[in-house]
Every structure is written in C-alpha cells, then in structure tokens.
Scaffold this motif. Structure first.
Motif, PDB file in Angstrom:
ATOM      1  N   PHE A  64       7.075   4.728  -7.035  1.00 16.27           N
ATOM      2  CA  PHE A  64       7.938   4.425  -5.894  1.00 16.27           C
ATOM      3  C   PHE A  64       9.168   5.336  -5.889  1.00 16.27           C
ATOM      4  CE2 PHE A  64       6.392  -0.257  -5.529  1.00 16.27           C
ATOM      5  CZ  PHE A  64       5.261   0.182  -4.857  1.00 16.27           C
ATOM      6  N   HIS A  65       9.710   5.596  -7.064  1.00 20.26           N
ATOM      7  CA  HIS A  65      10.911   6.446  -7.169  1.00 20.26           C
ATOM      8  C   HIS A  65      10.590   7.923  -6.910  1.00 20.26           C
ATOM      9  CE1 HIS A  65      14.248   3.879  -8.512  1.00 20.26           C
ATOM     10  NE2 HIS A  65      13.313   3.105  -9.080  1.00 20.26           N
ATOM     11  N   GLN A  66       9.476   8.369  -7.441  1.00 17.30           N
ATOM     12  CA  GLN A  66       9.156   9.792  -7.353  1.00 17.30           C
ATOM     13  C   GLN A  66       8.474  10.206  -6.046  1.00 17.30           C
ATOM     14  OE1 GLN A  66       6.805  10.594 -10.855  1.00 17.30           O
ATOM     15  NE2 GLN A  66       8.598  10.681 -12.218  1.00 17.30           N
TER      16      GLN A  66
ATOM     17  N   MET B 277      -3.535  -2.992   9.608  1.00 15.59           N
ATOM     18  CA  MET B 277      -2.218  -2.398   9.801  1.00 15.59           C
ATOM     19  C   MET B 277      -1.256  -2.806   8.677  1.00 15.59           C
ATOM     20  SD  MET B 277      -0.573  -0.459  12.090  1.00 15.59           S
ATOM     21  CE  MET B 277      -1.185  -0.703  13.754  1.00 15.59           C
ATOM     22  N   LEU B 278      -1.523  -3.953   8.058  1.00 14.30           N
ATOM     23  CA  LEU B 278      -0.634  -4.484   7.026  1.00 14.30           C
ATOM     24  C   LEU B 278      -1.000  -4.018   5.614  1.00 14.30           C
ATOM     25  CD1 LEU B 278      -0.390  -8.164   8.345  1.00 14.30           C
ATOM     26  CD2 LEU B 278       1.274  -6.335   8.660  1.00 14.30           C
ATOM     27  N   ILE B 279      -2.120  -3.332   5.473  1.00 10.70           N
ATOM     28  CA  ILE B 279      -2.563  -2.922   4.132  1.00 10.70           C
ATOM     29  C   ILE B 279      -1.515  -2.096   3.387  1.00 10.70           C
ATOM     30  CG2 ILE B 279      -4.234  -1.496   2.880  1.00 10.70           C
ATOM     31  CD1 ILE B 279      -6.383  -2.497   4.799  1.00 10.70           C
ATOM     32  N   PRO B 280      -0.871  -1.095   4.003  1.00 12.58           N
ATOM     33  CA  PRO B 280       0.094  -0.287   3.253  1.00 12.58           C
ATOM     34  C   PRO B 280       1.492  -0.885   3.176  1.00 12.58           C
ATOM     35  CG  PRO B 280      -0.181   0.644   5.437  1.00 12.58           C
ATOM     36  CD  PRO B 280      -1.094  -0.539   5.359  1.00 12.58           C
TER      37      PRO B 280
ATOM     38  N   GLY C 181       2.907  -3.338   1.479  1.00 12.96           N
ATOM     39  CA  GLY C 181       3.461  -3.599   0.152  1.00 12.96           C
ATOM     40  C   GLY C 181       4.046  -2.346  -0.480  1.00 12.96           C
ATOM     41  N   ASP C 182       3.284  -1.263  -0.441  1.00 13.13           N
ATOM     42  CA  ASP C 182       3.768  -0.005  -1.012  1.00 13.13           C
ATOM     43  C   ASP C 182       4.946   0.554  -0.221  1.00 13.13           C
ATOM     44  OD1 ASP C 182       2.025   0.215  -3.208  1.00 13.13           O
ATOM     45  OD2 ASP C 182       0.423   0.960  -1.919  1.00 13.13           O
ATOM     46  N   GLU C 183       4.925   0.370   1.088  1.00 18.07           N
ATOM     47  CA  GLU C 183       6.035   0.852   1.913  1.00 18.07           C
ATOM     48  C   GLU C 183       7.326   0.101   1.585  1.00 18.07           C
ATOM     49  OE1 GLU C 183       4.307   2.413   6.108  1.00 18.07           O
ATOM     50  OE2 GLU C 183       4.013   0.289   5.734  1.00 18.07           O
ATOM     51  N   VAL C 184       7.206  -1.215   1.423  1.00 19.16           N
ATOM     52  CA  VAL C 184       8.386  -2.015   1.057  1.00 19.16           C
ATOM     53  C   VAL C 184       8.909  -1.580  -0.305  1.00 19.16           C
ATOM     54  CG1 VAL C 184       9.202  -4.330   0.489  1.00 19.16           C
ATOM     55  CG2 VAL C 184       7.745  -3.983   2.485  1.00 19.16           C
ATOM     56  N   GLY C 185       7.990  -1.334  -1.246  1.00 17.83           N
ATOM     57  CA  GLY C 185       8.398  -0.877  -2.571  1.00 17.83           C
ATOM     58  C   GLY C 185       9.094   0.467  -2.522  1.00 17.83           C
ATOM     59  N   ALA C 186       8.566   1.387  -1.699  1.00 17.77           N
ATOM     60  CA  ALA C 186       9.174   2.715  -1.571  1.00 17.77           C
ATOM     61  C   ALA C 186      10.559   2.636  -0.930  1.00 17.77           C
ATOM     62  CB  ALA C 186       8.266   3.621  -0.758  1.00 17.77           C
ATOM     63  N   LEU C 187      10.703   1.748   0.030  1.00 16.35           N
ATOM     64  CA  LEU C 187      11.989   1.616   0.721  1.00 16.35           C
ATOM     65  C   LEU C 187      13.037   0.925  -0.143  1.00 16.35           C
ATOM     66  CD1 LEU C 187      10.769   0.605   4.300  1.00 16.35           C
ATOM     67  CD2 LEU C 187      11.989   2.713   3.685  1.00 16.35           C
ATOM     68  N   ASN C 188      12.591   0.044  -1.034  1.00 21.55           N
ATOM     69  CA  ASN C 188      13.518  -0.741  -1.853  1.00 21.55           C
ATOM     70  C   ASN C 188      13.383  -0.423  -3.336  1.00 21.55           C
ATOM     71  OD1 ASN C 188      14.627  -2.929   0.222  1.00 21.55           O
ATOM     72  ND2 ASN C 188      12.433  -2.695   0.603  1.00 21.55           N
TER      73      ASN C 188
ATOM     74  N   ALA D 238       4.930  -4.169  -9.161  1.00 22.48           N
ATOM     75  CA  ALA D 238       3.514  -4.500  -9.352  1.00 22.48           C
ATOM     76  C   ALA D 238       3.047  -5.503  -8.302  1.00 22.48           C
ATOM     77  CB  ALA D 238       3.302  -5.061 -10.753  1.00 22.48           C
ATOM     78  N   VAL D 239       3.871  -6.510  -8.028  1.00 25.34           N
ATOM     79  CA  VAL D 239       3.505  -7.521  -7.027  1.00 25.34           C
ATOM     80  C   VAL D 239       3.338  -6.875  -5.656  1.00 25.34           C
ATOM     81  CG1 VAL D 239       4.320  -9.540  -5.766  1.00 25.34           C
ATOM     82  CG2 VAL D 239       4.556  -9.446  -8.253  1.00 25.34           C
ATOM     83  N   LEU D 240       4.277  -6.033  -5.267  1.00 22.92           N
ATOM     84  CA  LEU D 240       4.202  -5.382  -3.963  1.00 22.92           C
ATOM     85  C   LEU D 240       2.976  -4.485  -3.848  1.00 22.92           C
ATOM     86  CD1 LEU D 240       7.955  -4.439  -3.395  1.00 22.92           C
ATOM     87  CD2 LEU D 240       6.602  -6.087  -2.078  1.00 22.92           C
ATOM     88  N   HIS D 241       2.706  -3.732  -4.904  1.00 22.80           N
ATOM     89  CA  HIS D 241       1.571  -2.812  -4.881  1.00 22.80           C
ATOM     90  C   HIS D 241       0.247  -3.562  -4.745  1.00 22.80           C
ATOM     91  CE1 HIS D 241      -0.775   0.768  -5.663  1.00 22.80           C
ATOM     92  NE2 HIS D 241      -1.370   0.193  -6.703  1.00 22.80           N
ATOM     93  N   HIS D 242       0.090  -4.639  -5.504  1.00 25.82           N
ATOM     94  CA  HIS D 242      -1.172  -5.374  -5.485  1.00 25.82           C
ATOM     95  C   HIS D 242      -1.249  -6.358  -4.323  1.00 25.82           C
ATOM     96  CE1 HIS D 242      -2.504  -3.629  -9.205  1.00 25.82           C
ATOM     97  NE2 HIS D 242      -1.386  -4.005  -9.827  1.00 25.82           N
TER      98      HIS D 242
END
Length: 216
Positions: free
Chosen positions: A43-45, A101-104, A106-113, A123-127
């Motif tokens: 998420f950071h990189q 449309m909602l599949i990505p 979790g990862d988008e929220v993780g990348a933004l936050n 891990a929760v957001l990704h899975h």
C-alpha cells in the motif's frame, strides 16, 4: 434503420476486456502478499498503481454494463414480450456488475489510507475484496444460463455459444475452479459475443441499402 452509435455499441463489451486485463495485472503486481506487513508495504510503495488498477477495472465494468444494454435489446427482439429470460439475463449481468465494481474497493481504501492503518487493518482490507469476488462469481451464472436458453431456444446466439454459456455458468458455481471462469472465461465470452453482435448488427444495418441498390 440503426444509427451509427447503435451499430458500434455492442463493441463496448470487447473494449471492456483490455481494461480488465490491465487492471488485474496491475493489482496482482502492486497489491502483493497474503500477510499484513507485506500488504501494508505494498500500500505504501504502490498506492498510485493500486488506485489506477481500481479505476481501470471500474471503467471496464461500466463498459460491460453498456454492452449489456445492447445484449438486452438483441435478446428481447428474439424472445419478444414479456421477455422473462431477457430480463433474467440483463438483471443477472447488472447485479454481477454492481458487485464486481466493489471488488477493488478494499485495496483502494488501503492505498488511500496507508498512513492511518496498521498491518492487520491492511490485511483485512486486502482480503475483504474476496467477498465481493465470490458474490460476483455466484451471481454471474444467471446471465450465462439465461444466455444459454436464449441461444438454444430462441436462436439469439449461435448454438455453440449457448452451450459454452451453459458450461461457464456451471463452472462458476464450482467453488474450487469458479474463479477461473470469472477471470478467464467471462472476458473471453464477452469478447466473442460483443464482436458477434457487432457483426450481426452491421450486416442488418447494411441490408436495406443492398436491397435498394439491387432494385435500382
């Protein structure tokens, strides 16, 4: 007589496929790992790449919805009113699209936050995306089974496409291998049907002109 836009509209399905492919490649290489620390590092990189993947995936889904509109018109013309099977095909496709449309997300929220979550949160957001993936996987068979009926009973698609639709629908319901039908078979089917529908629409749109030329 169909307009130029009507004739090109079915190709929105074919156009959706490259967006999906690029999005899957991006997210699989950017949002890496199955454990919290590695996911958080991703998420950071790779936050920009993850967000881009989500955007491309969403555009692909929107194009697929546009394709469903053309597919619905074609199915309804073959089945006639009240169009129960057509409604099932279109409704199943729309329902699966909304979920997809909602599949990505979790990862988008993780990348933004990324600066406000820890490894366990990452891990929760990704899975979390897995839930939407499975839900879309088990909703799509409605579209495929209805398409099989439209092909085999009403001739809306070639018979071989009808049997292919039925097989894809069955595989989607088989847990261990259903993901393959979602990731690989669904885009291939969309590409084939999209091009076939465009070709048929193009032939029908030029037929009156050919007839007029013959009488002249």
């Amino acid at each position: 007589m169909t307009t130029k836009w009507d004739r090109w509209a079915p190709l929105s399905g074919a156009l959706a496929v490259p967006f999906w492919i690029v999005a899957v490649i991006l997210v699989s290489t950017k949002a890496e790992g199955s454990k919290g620390p590695k996911i958080l590092t991703s998420f950071h990189q790779h936050s920009d790449g993850i967000l881009l993947a989500g955007l491309l995936w969403s555009i692909g889904v929107l194009l697929f919805i546009w394709f469903l509109g053309s597919l619905r018109s074609h199915y309804l013309a073959a089945e006639r009113e009240p169009g129960r099977i057509t409604a099932l095909a279109y409704g199943g496709g729309i329902a699966a699209s909304v979920i997809a449309m909602l599949i990505p997300v979790g990862d988008e929220v993780g990348a933004l936050n990324k600066d406000d979550i820890d490894a366990s949160g990452a891990a929760v957001l990704h899975h979390f995306s897995d839930a939407f993936f499975v839900a879309a996987e088990y909703t799509l068979p409605i579209l495929f089974f209805a398409s099989a009926i439209m092909a085999l009973r009403y001739g809306a698609l070639p018979k071989w496409l009808g049997w292919l639709s039925a097989v894809i629908g069955i595989v989607l319901l088989i847990g261990p291998i259903g993901w393959a039908a979602f990731i690989f078979a669904t885009p291939i089917w969309t590409l084939i049907v999209s091009i076939w529908l465009y070709t048929r629409t193009e032939q029908l749109s030029t037929r009156p002109e050919s007839a007029l030329g013959a009488t002249g």
